[in-house]
Structures are given as C-alpha cells and as structure tokens.
Enzyme design. Structure first.
Site, PDB file in Angstrom:
ATOM      1  N   LYS A   1     -53.867 107.221  47.856  1.00  0.00           N
ATOM      2  CA  LYS A   1     -52.977 107.508  46.376  1.00  0.00           C
ATOM      3  C   LYS A   1     -53.043 108.964  46.278  1.00  0.00           C
ATOM      4  CE  LYS A   1     -54.061 106.795  41.534  1.00  0.00           C
ATOM      5  NZ  LYS A   1     -55.048 106.102  40.632  1.00  0.00           N
TER       6      LYS A   1
ATOM      7  N   LYS B   1     -49.644 104.656  47.573  1.00  0.00           N
ATOM      8  CA  LYS B   1     -49.021 104.788  46.488  1.00  0.00           C
ATOM      9  C   LYS B   1     -48.738 106.440  46.143  1.00  0.00           C
ATOM     10  CE  LYS B   1     -50.907 104.610  41.740  1.00  0.00           C
ATOM     11  NZ  LYS B   1     -51.811 104.429  40.940  1.00  0.00           N
TER      12      LYS B   1
ATOM     13  N   TYR C   1     -43.041  97.208  38.726  1.00  0.00           N
ATOM     14  CA  TYR C   1     -42.749  96.581  37.439  1.00  0.00           C
ATOM     15  C   TYR C   1     -41.307  95.823  37.454  1.00  0.00           C
ATOM     16  CZ  TYR C   1     -46.197 100.158  36.348  1.00  0.00           C
ATOM     17  OH  TYR C   1     -47.262 100.897  36.486  1.00  0.00           O
TER      18      TYR C   1
ATOM     19  N   CYS D   1     -60.732 109.877  35.734  1.00  0.00           N
ATOM     20  CA  CYS D   1     -60.883 108.526  36.485  1.00  0.00           C
ATOM     21  C   CYS D   1     -62.466 108.273  36.460  1.00  0.00           C
ATOM     22  CB  CYS D   1     -60.154 108.233  37.827  1.00  0.00           C
ATOM     23  SG  CYS D   1     -58.610 108.403  37.395  1.00  0.00           S
TER      24      CYS D   1
ATOM     25  N   CYS E   1     -60.231 105.626  33.745  1.00  0.00           N
ATOM     26  CA  CYS E   1     -59.275 106.589  33.035  1.00  0.00           C
ATOM     27  C   CYS E   1     -58.603 106.229  31.642  1.00  0.00           C
ATOM     28  CB  CYS E   1     -57.971 107.249  33.870  1.00  0.00           C
ATOM     29  SG  CYS E   1     -57.151 105.763  34.466  1.00  0.00           S
TER      30      CYS E   1
ATOM     31  N   CYS F   1     -60.747 101.348  37.411  1.00  0.00           N
ATOM     32  CA  CYS F   1     -60.887 102.754  37.343  1.00  0.00           C
ATOM     33  C   CYS F   1     -61.238 102.989  35.548  1.00  0.00           C
ATOM     34  CB  CYS F   1     -59.419 103.276  37.108  1.00  0.00           C
ATOM     35  SG  CYS F   1     -59.410 105.173  37.272  1.00  0.00           S
TER      36      CYS F   1
END
Ligand code: PBG
Length: 339
Positions: A208, A261, A326, A143, A135, A133
């Site tokens: 997304k 996502k 995470y 983005c 961004c 990406c």
C-alpha cells in the site's frame, strides 16, 4: 519398377501463412472467442462506508454516486446489493467517538460489528470483508496509536488484532488489515486463532503506497491525519522491490490474499506478484481513481462504461483475481443491461 507416385501429390508448401492477428478481431463473436479476461461480478468487492446514527444515506461530495450509510440502513442495503448481483463488500466504519487510542474500533457494539450483523442477517451469502485500521477512530487520524509523535508499531498491532477479532465475532468472512504496520498479519492471525476464528480469512493490504489518490476516501472517512502524513508507515511509491518484500512478508505471516493499492499505479507489482505467488491477488481501485473517472465522465470527456471496463480489464490482465472498486454497482447494472 519405379515407385508409384500419387499424381495429385505436390511438394509440401514452403510458404508459411502470414499471421494476421486481425482475423479474430473481425466480428464481436470472434472477439469473444479469444477474449482472455473478464471483469466478472464475482470478482468485484464494493467498499461501503458506514456511519453512526439514523436517517438517510449521505452523499460524499468528492465521490459522486457514493454514500455513507447509517447502520440502520445496512439490512436494506444488503438486500439491494443481493438483488443487483453484487456479491461482496468491504466495510469501513466512521467512528462514533474518536480518541487518541482509537478505542471505538474494537467496541463490540461499534459501527462495523453492527453493520456486519445487519448485512449477514439480510443476506447470509453476501461475502463480508472489513477494513482493519484505526484511522477513522483516532482523534489524530493516524492509522495507529501515537507515542512520541510517531506511530508505535507493536502497540498498534495489538489493537488491530482486537479489531479483527471483534469483526470476526460479529460474523465477518474476511478481515483486511490496512494500517501497514510491520507484523500486523501475524498478530491478527494469532489473535483470530486464539479466539476460535480459524476460518476467518486475512486479505492483507500488503503493498500500500502513500498515495495522493486516497484524498476523497479521507473526506468520506473523516480520517485525514491532523499532523504529519502517512509516509512513515505506508510505502514510498518509488519502490517496487520493497513492495514484493512486503508481500513476501505477509505471505510468510499467513495472509490468505495479497493486495496492492492503488491499482493503476501498481500494475507492474500485480504482474510481478502473479509470477511469484500462488496466493489470490487483489487490487484496490481507490477513491481518487474512482473520482477521476466519474468526474471526467460527468464532463463528457470519457465514456464512463467504456473507460471503467477498460480500466478494470487492465487490472485483471495485470494479474488481479479480485478488484475492490466503487464501480461494482455500475458494473452490476451494466451487466443486467447486457452491456
Ligand atoms: C485506511 C484506508 C485507506 C484506504 C483504505 N483503507 C486510507 C488511507 O490509508 O489513508 C484508501 C481507500 C481509497 O482511497 O479508496 N487506512
């Protein structure tokens, strides 16, 4: 002579034994017998933020327990992850310098290529995927490249393809385009093949949504757009059929893995995609989803281990083969502790 009858024979039972689903809930080993899913470590992908410079890992305030790592730390990190049992990472770079075109994103000596090389050197078996990406590299934080205050689709795709080739050249196993440009998977696939990287896989962030749950990530990446928002390219969270069209499109363009996502707001999409596609499916349990759980656990409101397991199991049950989370290091630690 009348036919001889076995005196012990009885008429067949007419009563059907009632189903009692609790039979297999009675003991832990019986529950293990019938457990349908597992969040195995091999399915988890740890996002890793890489920043320019040296020094120590930098904690990200809104994501307790998550750091930004300097490139100089990547070999050590790869060895640590290897020792912990974490098998794969998804790399995010923080640009060294930001400009309107995001050109640092495809610099061969950039943050992400250096991180890939370092990690592969230290741990050749670690699966290295990279976010593709612009961004974190554009001065405006969008983005893609901006023309007339709008993100220009095909110009952005052309740049994303350069980024993907740069990552492949540095040794990435998988590139993961996340910019939500139409046709990005096709552009990237063509560029990879033209550069001789036929074996580099594409994990497409297909569905997304423009989500409030990316907030902490944008702090980590310093990638909050300086004007407007991402709704002209990321999907409207109200739309599910459109999400399936995005996935169909990416599959048709040659994606190797389809991703949804955020994860918890897309369980319906996972379940529908599981029926419709035979490609591997991934779900990204995003920064906001992580921080909500972490902060609630830190307050003693939920039990972290139980809540995280339950969350990831639900994502698996909905149909995900792979989960970007995470929590991968926590899961590895709990599994070493036999929990
Ligand atoms: C880059 C990108 C984002 C995330 C993954 N890749 C941020 C965004 O689209 O704003 C979000 C990940 C997370 O929140 O954990 N485009």
């Amino acid at each position: 002579m009348s036919p001889r009858r076995d005196p012990s024979s009885r008429p067949p039972p007419t009563r059907v034994r009632p189903t009692r689903l609790r039979r297999f809930r009675r003991t832990a080993p019986l529950r293990e017998w019938v457990a349908e899913n597992e969040t195995e470590l091999r399915r988890l992908i740890l996002p890793v933020f890489v920043r320019p410079g040296r020094g120590r890992p930098e904690p990200i305030e809104s994501m307790p327990g998550v750091n930004r790592y300097p490139t100089a730390h990547m070999e050590a990190l790869a060895r640590e992850l290897n020792g912990e049992g974490v098998r794969s990472v998804l790399l995010f770079g923080v640009g060294r310098k930001k400009d309107p075109e995001g050109s640092d994103a495809w610099a061969p000596d950039g943050i992400v290529p250096s991180a890939i090389r370092a990690m592969k050197r230290a741990s050749p078996d670690l699966v290295v995927a990279t976010d593709v990406c612009l961004c974190a590299y554009t001065s405006h934080g969008h983005c893609g490249v901006v023309r007339k205050r709008s993100v220009a689709n095909d110009l952005t795709c052309e740049r994303l393809a350069r980024v993907a080739v740069t990552h492949a050249r540095a040794g990435a196993d998988v590139v993961a385009p996340s910019a939500m440009m139409d046709g990005q998977v096709g552009w990237i696939g063509e560029a990879l093949d033209a550069a001789g990287f036929e074996d580099t896989a594409i994990m497409a962030y297909s569905a997304k949504h423009a989500s409030a749950f990316y907030g902490p990530f944008r702090e980590a990446e310093e990638s909050t757009p300086s004007f407007g928002d991402r709704r002209s390219y990321q999907m409207d969270p109200r739309n599910g059929r459109e999400a399936l069209r995005e996935m169909e499109q990416d599959a048709a363009e040659g994606a190797d893995i389809l991703m949804v996502k955020p994860a918890l707001t897309s369980l319906d999409l996972l379940a529908r995609a599981r029926q419709r596609f035979s490609l591997p499916l991934a779900a990204y349990h995003v920064s906001g989803e992580y921080s909500m759980l972490k902060l609630a656990a830190a307050q003693g409101i939920v039990d972290e281990h139980a809540a995280v397991k339950e969350t990831l199991e639900a994502i698996r049950r909905a149909g995900a083969d792979l989960i970007v989370t995470y929590f991968a290091r926590e899961i590895a630690r709990w599994s070493r502790e036999g929990r």
